[in-house]
Motif scaffolding. Structure first.
Motif, PDB file in Angstrom:
ATOM      1  N   LEU A 269       0.748  -1.175   0.010  1.00  0.00           N
ATOM      2  CA  LEU A 269       0.002   0.117   0.023  1.00  0.00           C
ATOM      3  C   LEU A 269       0.917   1.325   0.081  1.00  0.00           C
ATOM      4  O   LEU A 269       1.947   1.344   0.545  1.00  0.00           O
ATOM      5  CB  LEU A 269      -0.774   0.139   1.179  1.00  0.00           C
ATOM      6  CG  LEU A 269      -2.061  -0.916   1.163  1.00  0.00           C
ATOM      7  CD1 LEU A 269      -2.629  -0.721   2.881  1.00  0.00           C
ATOM      8  CD2 LEU A 269      -3.003  -0.901   0.211  1.00  0.00           C
ATOM      9  N   ARG A 270       0.347   2.319  -0.545  1.00  0.00           N
ATOM     10  CA  ARG A 270       0.940   3.635  -0.581  1.00  0.00           C
ATOM     11  C   ARG A 270       0.395   4.149   0.697  1.00  0.00           C
ATOM     12  O   ARG A 270      -0.551   3.627   1.275  1.00  0.00           O
ATOM     13  CB  ARG A 270       0.401   4.514  -1.735  1.00  0.00           C
ATOM     14  CG  ARG A 270      -0.821   4.776  -1.666  1.00  0.00           C
ATOM     15  CD  ARG A 270      -1.245   5.486  -2.939  1.00  0.00           C
ATOM     16  NE  ARG A 270      -0.896   6.908  -2.702  1.00  0.00           N
ATOM     17  CZ  ARG A 270      -0.946   7.872  -3.416  1.00  0.00           C
ATOM     18  NH1 ARG A 270      -1.571   7.702  -4.706  1.00  0.00           N
ATOM     19  NH2 ARG A 270      -0.628   9.166  -3.479  1.00  0.00           N
ATOM     20  N   ARG A 271       0.764   5.386   1.292  1.00  0.00           N
ATOM     21  CA  ARG A 271       0.444   6.216   2.415  1.00  0.00           C
ATOM     22  C   ARG A 271      -1.225   6.451   2.178  1.00  0.00           C
ATOM     23  O   ARG A 271      -1.563   6.794   1.117  1.00  0.00           O
ATOM     24  CB  ARG A 271       1.126   7.478   2.668  1.00  0.00           C
ATOM     25  CG  ARG A 271       2.523   7.049   3.210  1.00  0.00           C
ATOM     26  CD  ARG A 271       3.421   8.526   2.900  1.00  0.00           C
ATOM     27  NE  ARG A 271       2.981   9.497   4.057  1.00  0.00           N
ATOM     28  CZ  ARG A 271       3.197   9.438   5.315  1.00  0.00           C
ATOM     29  NH1 ARG A 271       4.308   8.847   5.853  1.00  0.00           N
ATOM     30  NH2 ARG A 271       2.831  10.364   6.112  1.00  0.00           N
ATOM     31  N   GLY A 272      -1.868   5.984   3.347  1.00  0.00           N
ATOM     32  CA  GLY A 272      -3.297   6.385   3.215  1.00  0.00           C
ATOM     33  C   GLY A 272      -4.098   5.270   2.413  1.00  0.00           C
ATOM     34  O   GLY A 272      -5.259   5.124   2.143  1.00  0.00           O
ATOM     35  N   GLY A 273      -3.128   3.883   2.087  1.00  0.00           N
ATOM     36  CA  GLY A 273      -3.850   2.905   1.428  1.00  0.00           C
ATOM     37  C   GLY A 273      -4.677   1.898   2.137  1.00  0.00           C
ATOM     38  O   GLY A 273      -4.799   1.850   3.497  1.00  0.00           O
ATOM     39  N   THR A 274      -5.722   1.180   1.520  1.00  0.00           N
ATOM     40  CA  THR A 274      -6.452   0.042   2.246  1.00  0.00           C
ATOM     41  C   THR A 274      -6.101  -1.208   1.533  1.00  0.00           C
ATOM     42  O   THR A 274      -6.408  -1.466   0.603  1.00  0.00           O
ATOM     43  CB  THR A 274      -7.699   0.523   2.139  1.00  0.00           C
ATOM     44  OG1 THR A 274      -8.251   1.637   2.794  1.00  0.00           O
ATOM     45  CG2 THR A 274      -8.721  -0.466   2.995  1.00  0.00           C
ATOM     46  N   PHE A 294       1.456   1.957  10.344  1.00  0.00           N
ATOM     47  CA  PHE A 294       0.326   2.565  10.635  1.00  0.00           C
ATOM     48  C   PHE A 294       0.334   4.224  10.704  1.00  0.00           C
ATOM     49  O   PHE A 294      -0.894   4.922  10.714  1.00  0.00           O
ATOM     50  CB  PHE A 294      -0.340   1.952  11.639  1.00  0.00           C
ATOM     51  CG  PHE A 294      -0.868   0.610  11.738  1.00  0.00           C
ATOM     52  CD1 PHE A 294      -2.113   0.371  10.994  1.00  0.00           C
ATOM     53  CD2 PHE A 294       0.017  -0.665  12.065  1.00  0.00           C
ATOM     54  CE1 PHE A 294      -2.701  -1.012  10.759  1.00  0.00           C
ATOM     55  CE2 PHE A 294      -0.493  -1.582  12.105  1.00  0.00           C
ATOM     56  CZ  PHE A 294      -1.671  -1.962  11.288  1.00  0.00           C
ATOM     57  N   LEU A 295       1.827   4.707  11.086  1.00  0.00           N
ATOM     58  CA  LEU A 295       1.777   6.167  10.875  1.00  0.00           C
ATOM     59  C   LEU A 295       1.600   6.763   9.662  1.00  0.00           C
ATOM     60  O   LEU A 295       1.318   7.801   9.528  1.00  0.00           O
ATOM     61  CB  LEU A 295       3.323   6.197  11.419  1.00  0.00           C
ATOM     62  CG  LEU A 295       3.616   5.930  12.801  1.00  0.00           C
ATOM     63  CD1 LEU A 295       5.151   6.308  13.103  1.00  0.00           C
ATOM     64  CD2 LEU A 295       2.686   6.808  13.648  1.00  0.00           C
ATOM     65  N   GLY A 296       1.514   5.834   8.536  1.00  0.00           N
ATOM     66  CA  GLY A 296       1.074   6.408   7.350  1.00  0.00           C
ATOM     67  C   GLY A 296      -0.199   6.343   6.936  1.00  0.00           C
ATOM     68  O   GLY A 296      -0.665   6.370   5.803  1.00  0.00           O
ATOM     69  N   GLU A 297      -1.175   6.096   8.016  1.00  0.00           N
ATOM     70  CA  GLU A 297      -2.620   5.880   7.771  1.00  0.00           C
ATOM     71  C   GLU A 297      -2.986   4.662   6.732  1.00  0.00           C
ATOM     72  O   GLU A 297      -3.934   4.785   6.295  1.00  0.00           O
ATOM     73  CB  GLU A 297      -2.951   7.355   7.240  1.00  0.00           C
ATOM     74  CG  GLU A 297      -3.116   8.414   8.265  1.00  0.00           C
ATOM     75  CD  GLU A 297      -4.131   9.468   8.217  1.00  0.00           C
ATOM     76  OE1 GLU A 297      -4.663   9.587   6.968  1.00  0.00           O
ATOM     77  OE2 GLU A 297      -3.851  10.471   8.715  1.00  0.00           O
ATOM     78  N   LYS A 298      -2.247   3.688   6.793  1.00  0.00           N
ATOM     79  CA  LYS A 298      -2.406   2.506   6.088  1.00  0.00           C
ATOM     80  C   LYS A 298      -3.477   1.702   6.853  1.00  0.00           C
ATOM     81  O   LYS A 298      -3.361   1.578   8.037  1.00  0.00           O
ATOM     82  CB  LYS A 298      -1.200   1.666   5.614  1.00  0.00           C
ATOM     83  CG  LYS A 298      -0.226   2.299   4.713  1.00  0.00           C
ATOM     84  CD  LYS A 298       1.034   1.366   4.718  1.00  0.00           C
ATOM     85  CE  LYS A 298       2.048   2.148   3.801  1.00  0.00           C
ATOM     86  NZ  LYS A 298       3.153   1.316   3.640  1.00  0.00           N
ATOM     87  N   ARG A 299      -4.525   1.188   6.376  1.00  0.00           N
ATOM     88  CA  ARG A 299      -5.608   0.499   6.959  1.00  0.00           C
ATOM     89  C   ARG A 299      -5.517  -1.158   6.258  1.00  0.00           C
ATOM     90  O   ARG A 299      -5.315  -1.289   5.087  1.00  0.00           O
ATOM     91  CB  ARG A 299      -6.845   1.035   6.687  1.00  0.00           C
ATOM     92  CG  ARG A 299      -7.111   2.237   7.210  1.00  0.00           C
ATOM     93  CD  ARG A 299      -8.290   2.961   6.769  1.00  0.00           C
ATOM     94  NE  ARG A 299      -8.463   3.602   5.351  1.00  0.00           N
ATOM     95  CZ  ARG A 299      -7.987   4.394   4.674  1.00  0.00           C
ATOM     96  NH1 ARG A 299      -7.326   5.378   5.701  1.00  0.00           N
ATOM     97  NH2 ARG A 299      -8.238   4.501   3.586  1.00  0.00           N
ATOM     98  N   ILE A 300      -5.985  -2.018   7.171  1.00  0.00           N
ATOM     99  CA  ILE A 300      -6.397  -3.442   6.735  1.00  0.00           C
ATOM    100  C   ILE A 300      -7.747  -3.689   7.424  1.00  0.00           C
ATOM    101  O   ILE A 300      -7.964  -3.565   8.437  1.00  0.00           O
ATOM    102  CB  ILE A 300      -5.116  -4.226   7.174  1.00  0.00           C
ATOM    103  CG1 ILE A 300      -5.476  -5.554   6.432  1.00  0.00           C
ATOM    104  CG2 ILE A 300      -5.025  -4.369   8.696  1.00  0.00           C
ATOM    105  CD1 ILE A 300      -4.212  -6.605   6.815  1.00  0.00           C
ATOM    106  N   GLN A 301      -8.526  -4.345   6.508  1.00  0.00           N
ATOM    107  CA  GLN A 301      -9.829  -4.557   6.854  1.00  0.00           C
ATOM    108  C   GLN A 301     -10.368  -5.954   6.196  1.00  0.00           C
ATOM    109  O   GLN A 301      -9.723  -6.345   5.054  1.00  0.00           O
ATOM    110  CB  GLN A 301     -10.812  -3.295   6.605  1.00  0.00           C
ATOM    111  CG  GLN A 301     -10.959  -3.328   5.050  1.00  0.00           C
ATOM    112  CD  GLN A 301     -11.705  -1.819   4.740  1.00  0.00           C
ATOM    113  OE1 GLN A 301     -12.088  -1.178   5.553  1.00  0.00           O
ATOM    114  NE2 GLN A 301     -12.035  -1.670   3.656  1.00  0.00           N
TER     115      GLN A 301
END
Length: 362
Positions: A269-274, A294-301
């Motif tokens: 992921l890039r920064r902010g990616g999901t 996670f400091l790059g606002e990456k998410r996993i769901q």
């Protein structure tokens, strides 16, 4: 009726005579026309996920309504329908807030004191994922199916019932792919191909398909992928995706069900990616992620059945197919009889097929 029964994990399904009950007030009896052979069934056959046994398997299906219960208002005899395993009650908190695929209300099933929907000479038979579609008929809650236009071929409509809804919905609903976004899909079986197709319909600017089989390149591009990476020959899939996109993708989709590929989906992921985990990772397995990411606002769901609102979504997907936007014809590798279901699971393990579909005689 004839049905494919799982009596013991890690053993072949048995074709047996199974008795089916009559519809209760909110139930629908359906003559099964077609049922896709989905990898999720294999997880239960192999014991990766538990399920009470014996059970009639199958959950990706379409058919024709034969009878309805006294309170049914959504379908009528003669309707062509697609089924959906995420049956919903319509009035719990999940349903009322627009998250129908998360409904777990017991109202969509029969109670312990009620006659079972399915039985055999040896006793009660468990219904699988609200459907049990490896059978000539299904008895289900009315909120486990939706009526569709009658000019839609039912063998292709069956695919929408699980794999296509799961993949397309993960792209459009769970991750909300927008026009111009970058996407990577890991695993290009039926669900992965649907995720690629869904991302393309949503307008993704670049879609990178990743699979172990080099022969799938032409197929994934037919479904909308712009690039293909053969994981079997790539030195580092994550590095390759990051280099191709100059920093990583905005959306990744894991459609296999492995810890390693789930980790790869997050790491590309890039920064902010999901990262969206669609595949069924076996119970008890864990994944390891670098906390600093996670400091790059990456998410996993997770994504359950594409976060669907299937009474609305599935008729729309039918329209997408009929207008040429949703590619279902190439997704069917072969059409088989119910008696060939065990061969289909054996072939599935090779990774060489997208979908086998059981077609029942009219």
């Amino acid at each position: 009726m004839k049905a494919a029964v799982l009596r013991e994990v890690r053993t072949p399904l048995q074709i047996e005579d199974v008795q089916i009950n009559k519809p209760g007030p909110h139930e629908v009896l359906i003559r099964t026309a077609a049922a896709g052979v989905c990898h999720s069934d294999l997880h239960f056959i192999e014991g990766s996920y538990p399920h009470p046994l014996p059970a009639v398997l199958g959950h990706e299906s379409a058919g024709v309504v034969e009878q309805v219960g006294s309170e049914v208002r959504t379908v009528k005899p003669g309707d062509h329908v697609i089924t959906c395993l995420s049956a919903f009650c319509g009035h719990c908190e999940f349903c009322l807030t627009g998250h129908m695929s998360l409904c777990v209300s017991p109202e969509t099933k029969r109670g312990q004191d009620d006659e079972p929907r399915l039985t055999s000479k040896k006793g009660p038979m468990m219904q699988y994922l609200n459907l049990s579609s490896f059978a000539e008929q299904m008895l289900i809650h009315e909120h486990a199916c939706v009526a569709i236009r009658k000019d839609m071929p039912l063998d292709r409509a069956a695919l929408i019932g699980c794999g296509v809804m799961t993949g397309v919905g993960a792209a459009m609903h769970t991750s909300n792919v927008r026009p111009g976004d970058t996407v990577a899909v890991i695993g290009c079986g039926g669900v992965g191909l649907a995720a690629i197709n869904g991302a393309a319909i949503a307008g993704a600017g670049r879609i990178i398909a990743i699979d172990m089989a080099p022969g799938k390149e032409n197929m994934v591009k037919a479904f909308g992928a712009t690039d293909f990476i053969c994981a079997a020959t790539s030195a580092d899939v994550v590095k390759e995706v990051i280099e191709m996109t100059k920093g990583g993708v905005q959306h990744s989709f894991e459609a296999i069900g492995l810890s390693k590929t789930a980790e790869q989906a997050f790491n590309m992921l890039r920064r902010g990616g999901t990262a969206n985990i669609i595949g069924m990772i076996p119970v008890g397995q864990t994944i390891t992620l670098m906390g600093a990411a996670f400091l790059g606002e990456k998410r996993i769901q997770g994504s359950l059945m594409g976060s669907n609102r299937f009474p609305v979504d599935m008729p729309r997907l039918v329209d997408f197919y009929m207008s040429g936007k949703l590619h279902l014809d190439d997704m069917i590798s072969r059409r088989i009889k119910l008696e060939d279901v065990n061969d289909a699971f054996t072939e599935m393990k090779t990774g060489a097929v997208a979908r086998s579909v059981i077609v029942f005689d009219a």
